[in-house]
Scaffold this active site. Structure first.
Site, PDB file in Angstrom:
ATOM      1  N   HIS A 267      -9.682   3.998  -2.527  1.00 17.93           N
ATOM      2  CA  HIS A 267      -8.350   3.405  -2.346  1.00 17.93           C
ATOM      3  C   HIS A 267      -7.972   2.525  -3.533  1.00 17.93           C
ATOM      4  O   HIS A 267      -8.031   1.309  -3.457  1.00 17.93           O
ATOM      5  CB  HIS A 267      -8.326   2.615  -1.037  1.00 17.93           C
ATOM      6  CG  HIS A 267      -6.990   2.027  -0.692  1.00 17.93           C
ATOM      7  ND1 HIS A 267      -5.791   2.620  -1.046  1.00 17.93           N
ATOM      8  CD2 HIS A 267      -6.656   0.897  -0.017  1.00 17.93           C
ATOM      9  CE1 HIS A 267      -4.780   1.868  -0.605  1.00 17.93           C
ATOM     10  NE2 HIS A 267      -5.270   0.818   0.013  1.00 17.93           N
TER      11      HIS A 267
ATOM     12  N   CYS B 132       0.815  -1.218   0.000  1.00 21.45           N
ATOM     13  CA  CYS B 132       0.000   0.000   0.000  1.00 21.45           C
ATOM     14  C   CYS B 132       0.846   1.263   0.000  1.00 21.45           C
ATOM     15  O   CYS B 132       0.322   2.361  -0.170  1.00 21.45           O
ATOM     16  CB  CYS B 132      -0.950  -0.006   1.188  1.00 21.45           C
ATOM     17  SG  CYS B 132      -2.291  -1.170   0.966  1.00 21.45           S
TER      18      CYS B 132
END
Lengths: 480, 388
Positions: free
Chosen positions: B336, B90
């Site tokens: 996201h 991430c």
């Protein structure tokens, strides 16, 4: 009088019902039934009291009829003892095949090619066991005679074709396949339904709310309600989609509701039917006031006549007892073989230099960074404590939630599922021991590993995890 | 760990252009469409006359690209120059940004493009996929991993699900003010608490919205920045750190995440920050789950360990608070797309520092921090931007 359209209707819903959720059910074909037998039953219902020699064509629609090559319509014609000179046609592949067959029949009779056509839609589709689509599907059939002397005529039609892989079944698939749910509902179903309804409105200057009854295909009850709101259909005008009673009957979904609506519609009232499947079809129907000649039982009778389906019989009848072959699911036999000391023996290692116990085996020590100086230590007969935990409702397992967490054994940390624990028993530092279990069946085979379990005193009941799976709401959690 | 020479990077590189595609379920857009949307906005923002001549190298980040570098090169027709893909879970977006900054600070290039993107909606899964590898790897759900600090933290410090819900409420509010966010819906604490459970203590509203999206940043040498813009923003620091897998680490206390602590130490040393709460004007942090944001307040030194709940209740991190966090709604509501997220944060922080964040503008910001954490988690990336 000689208006052409639907002059008779019939229905068939199998008596056997499987429970869905807490209160709902879905109709499932009995052990000796399939899409073809249901089609014959719907045909019988539709033709009750009519002269069978008057039928000069059978149009049959299904996506789940047992043969890939061989006419269903011809078999149905024989089973119904129709004329040898009857014309037959089979419609399939799309969930709209039912309404497509109905419209084709109307056109053929209007054109004067045929005078009286029996149209039947029947489906018995299978979702993969335990998939969400499995619980949405239901088995049913509906039938119409299209001829003059109509009780309802087709006033207007609008169609659109769409290329989309949202719901499908290839030649090799036993079960209906789907792409992700949001895509299926938003990009496929809802977009096309809204577009086709507005197309029909342009043509006929009639909005959905201008109709007396609206029949709306939907993959499930929730998306049915959402689409009805998007189309601004008042709830009292919506035809019951029969979710929780029958389920999504595929090609028979909209025909079944048309049959139900015709049983209660008044003269000059109008019905809007919206069907979906690789595009969408909107049909405007008008009741003529003529009475149907057939003495059919229709939908209402079939809703009342039912019996529960035994889950074991259902599985045997649908050949679900043998697990379908599954891909390896990412499980690497090579890796498992290499990891057998951890996976099967639950062995950790202790650094010979700094004495730190660690799991799984490492080359370089977590603490002192020493290289390859370890001794093997069996953990399976030791006790540990719960370092942290969670209740995972997202993790796929037969019993939810999956209790998982970190266990500390003299400094070594293990990420394990927990067996035979009550959710309200969980706390940090709870003493646990280890038990060898099947942790999942990825790859279609048992995968074994150790789970932690609270240290039980003699006489305490194990298997208490059952409480968690049966709780309607997440069990009481130790919060704050 | 010490020894990195932060002064080589500090204030040497300027952000001169930023762009961001609409985040969301972009069914009708390809990765290339979103990459073009973000990059051309950045070109325009930098006033670039001829990007095909001016951009010397491209650093991309994407965690599940279908092709990778060629998607970006072909979409933008940026050929005959280096195009590289950076992956770091991430933190990929922040790491691609870091490679861009280092390449300029090292004197290799004058002007580079950083592009982050991901397209989960082309993969046919609603949430993160539950992959498996080794037999004992189960259960592998991100919510399951990130929830593992909850039990011990709650027991020790007396925080609970309501504190998490307040974070979701805040980020839902901020998301309504960001035109390019995925979710624009206010929620209440009660709604958050009664939503269906995903992985205790995370209900649905404790989880970020997985979305499609792309973001782009143009970097140049500080002394060249005025060629492009009258409002350059300087890169104070950029850091990446890894930590042991928390599921194996014998030294882990389950009260915070080590990768953030490690990366913050590097970044603050590089930027010369000693009192983060006072010196940092606003922050975008990796709220993949509400608890991650809570722990990040403490792991970044915005408040003492164990005190986050008091600051959540008093509004320290609200848009009008002392140190606003996730001014655009964060991962929670802005969305996201994993590879884009770190770059999207640079976009938001740049707009804020220039005073161009409209309805969500923070009052007179000087220094803005962005933060990604990923994996089990094992990796953290931090970038700190400041006005010249």
């Amino acid at each position: 009088m000689a208006e052409i359209g639907i002059s008779s209707y019939g229905a068939y819903i199998p008596m056997t019902r499987l429970a869905v959720g807490k209160t709902g059910e879905r109709a499932v074909a009995g052990a000796d039934e399939d899409a073809l037998t249901m089609a014959v039953a719907a045909g019988v219902d539709c033709l009750r009291g009519l002269d069978r020699n008057s039928i000069d064509a059978v149009y049959f629609a299904s996506t789940s009829y047992p043969y890939r090559e061989k006419s269903g319509a011809a078999l149905i014609a024989r089973a119904l003892d129709l004329r040898r000179t009857v014309a037959t046609a089979d419609f399939g592949a799309s969930l709209r095949a039912g309404v497509s067959a109905l419209l084709a029949a109307v056109d053929a009779v209007k054109a004067g090619s045929l005078r009286s056509i029996l149209v039947i839609a029947s489906d018995c589709r299978m979702g993969a066991p335990r998939s969400s689509i499995e619980s949405q599907l239901g088995d049913a059939a509906a039938a119409f005679v299209v001829s003059d002397g109509a009780i309802a005529t087709v006033e207007g039609v609008h169609t659109i074709a769409e290329e989309i892989l949202d719901v499908w079944r290839s030649e090799s698939d036993s079960f209906v396949q789907t792409w992700e749910e949001r895509f299926v509902v938003d990009q496929g179903f809802r977009k096309n339904i809204v577009e086709v309804a507005s197309g029909l409105r342009e043509k006929m200057k009639s909005a959905p709310s201008d109709f007396d009854r609206v029949i709306l295909y939907a993959p499930d009850g929730k998306s049915h309600q959402q689409a009805a709101r998007a189309l601004k259909v008042p709830p009292e005008k919506l035809q019951d989609p029969l979710f929780g009673k029958v389920g999504n009957a595929g090609t028979a979904f909209v025909p079944l509701q048309i049959a139900a609506a015709l049983a209660s519609i008044k003269s000059e009232q109008r019905i809007l039917a919206l069907a979906y499947g690789d595009g969408a079809t909107a049909i405007s129907l008008r009741a003529t006031g003529a009475a149907q000649k057939s003495k059919s039982r229709g939908v209402a009778w079939h809703l009342e006549h039912k019996r529960p389906m035994d889950a074991g019989v259902y599985k045997r009848a649908r050949h679900l007892e043998v697990e379908p072959p599954r891909p390896a699911g990412g499980i690497s036999a090579t890796l498992h073989h290499r990891d057998r000391d951890e996976d099967i023996s639950l062995k950790a290692q202790r650094c010979s230099k700094c004495q730190t116990l660690q799991f799984p085996a490492q080359r370089v020590c977590f603490k002192c960074h020493g290289l390859d100086q370890f001794e093997s230590v069996r953990l399976s007969d030791r006790r540990g404590i719960v370092m942290s935990y969670t209740f995972d409702y997202f993790h796929p397992s037969a019993e939810t939630p999956t209790i998982a967490g970190i266990v500390d054994i003299d400094g070594a940390r293990l990420y394990l599922m927990m067996a035979d624990a009550k959710p309200d028993q969980l706390r940090c530092d709870l003493p646990v021991e280890f038990t060898f279990r099947r942790i999942h069946e990825t790859g279609g085979k048992p995968n074994y590993f150790w789970k932690s379990t609270p240290v039980q005193s003699i006489g305490e009941v194990s298997g208490a995890n059952r409480d968690a799976s049966e709780a309607a709401v997440p069990p009481r959690m130790p919060v704050q | 760990m010490s020894g990195s020479n932060g002064s080589v990077l500090r204030d040497k590189v300027a952000v001169v252009g930023v762009g961001c595609s609409q985040f969301g379920e972009n069914w009708d857009k390809s990765p290339e469409d979103m990459i073009v949307e973000a990059a051309y906005e950045a070109y325009a923002d930098a006033g670039m006359e001829d990007p095909h001549k001016q951009i010397e190298a491209v650093f991309c980040s994407a965690v599940y690209p279908s092709r990778g570098t060629s998607e970006v090169a072909e979409a933008l027709k940026l050929f005959d120059r280096p195009v590289s893909l950076v992956q770091n879970a991430c933190a990929s977006g922040t790491d691609a940004f870091r490679y861009g900054v280092m390449s300029i600070a090292a004197g290799v290039y004058e002007t580079v493009l950083v592009v982050g993107f991901d397209k989960p909606k082309d993969r046919g899964v609603s949430g993160p996929s539950i992959a498996s590898n080794g037999v004992r790897d189960f259960p592998m759900t991100p919510a399951g991993w990130f929830s593992l600090c909850a039990a011990r933290y709650f027991e020790k410090f007396g925080a609970g699900r309501e504190d998490l819900a307040r974070i979701a409420v805040k980020n839902h509010h901020n998301g309504t003010l960001a035109p390019k966010s995925m979710l624009k819906k206010e929620i209440t604490v009660e709604e958050a608490l009664s939503a269906r459970m995903i992985s205790w203590p995370f209900g649905l509203y404790d989880c970020a919205a997985q979305s499609d999206g792309a973001a782009a940043v143009i970097l140049t040498r500080r002394d060249l920045a005025k060629r492009f813009t009258s409002q350059p923003v300087l890169v104070r620091a950029v850091a990446i750190a890894l930590a042991a897998n928390p599921q194996q680490d014998p030294d882990f206390d389950f009260l915070g995440w080590k990768p953030t602590v490690y990366a913050a130490k590097q970044a603050y040393a590089m930027a010369g920050i000693s009192n983060p709460r006072k010196e940092i004007s606003l922050a975008q942090v990796h709220d993949c789950f509400t608890l991650t944001e809570l722990l990040t307040y403490e792991d970044l030194g915005f408040c003492e360990k164990g005190t986050a709940k008091e600051h959540i209740r008093s509004g320290t991190f609200a848009l009008d608070g002392e140190l606003p966090v996730n001014t655009d709604g964060g991962l929670k509501t802005f969305g996201h797309p994993t590879g884009a997220t770190g770059v999207r944060m640079i976009y938001e922080n740049t707009l804020q520092l220039r005073g161009k964040a409209n309805k969500r503008q923070v009052n007179n910001p000087q220094i803005a921090l962005s933060h990604n954490i990923g994996g089990a988690p094992q990796v953290c990336g931090i970038a700190i931007l400041g006005l010249p």
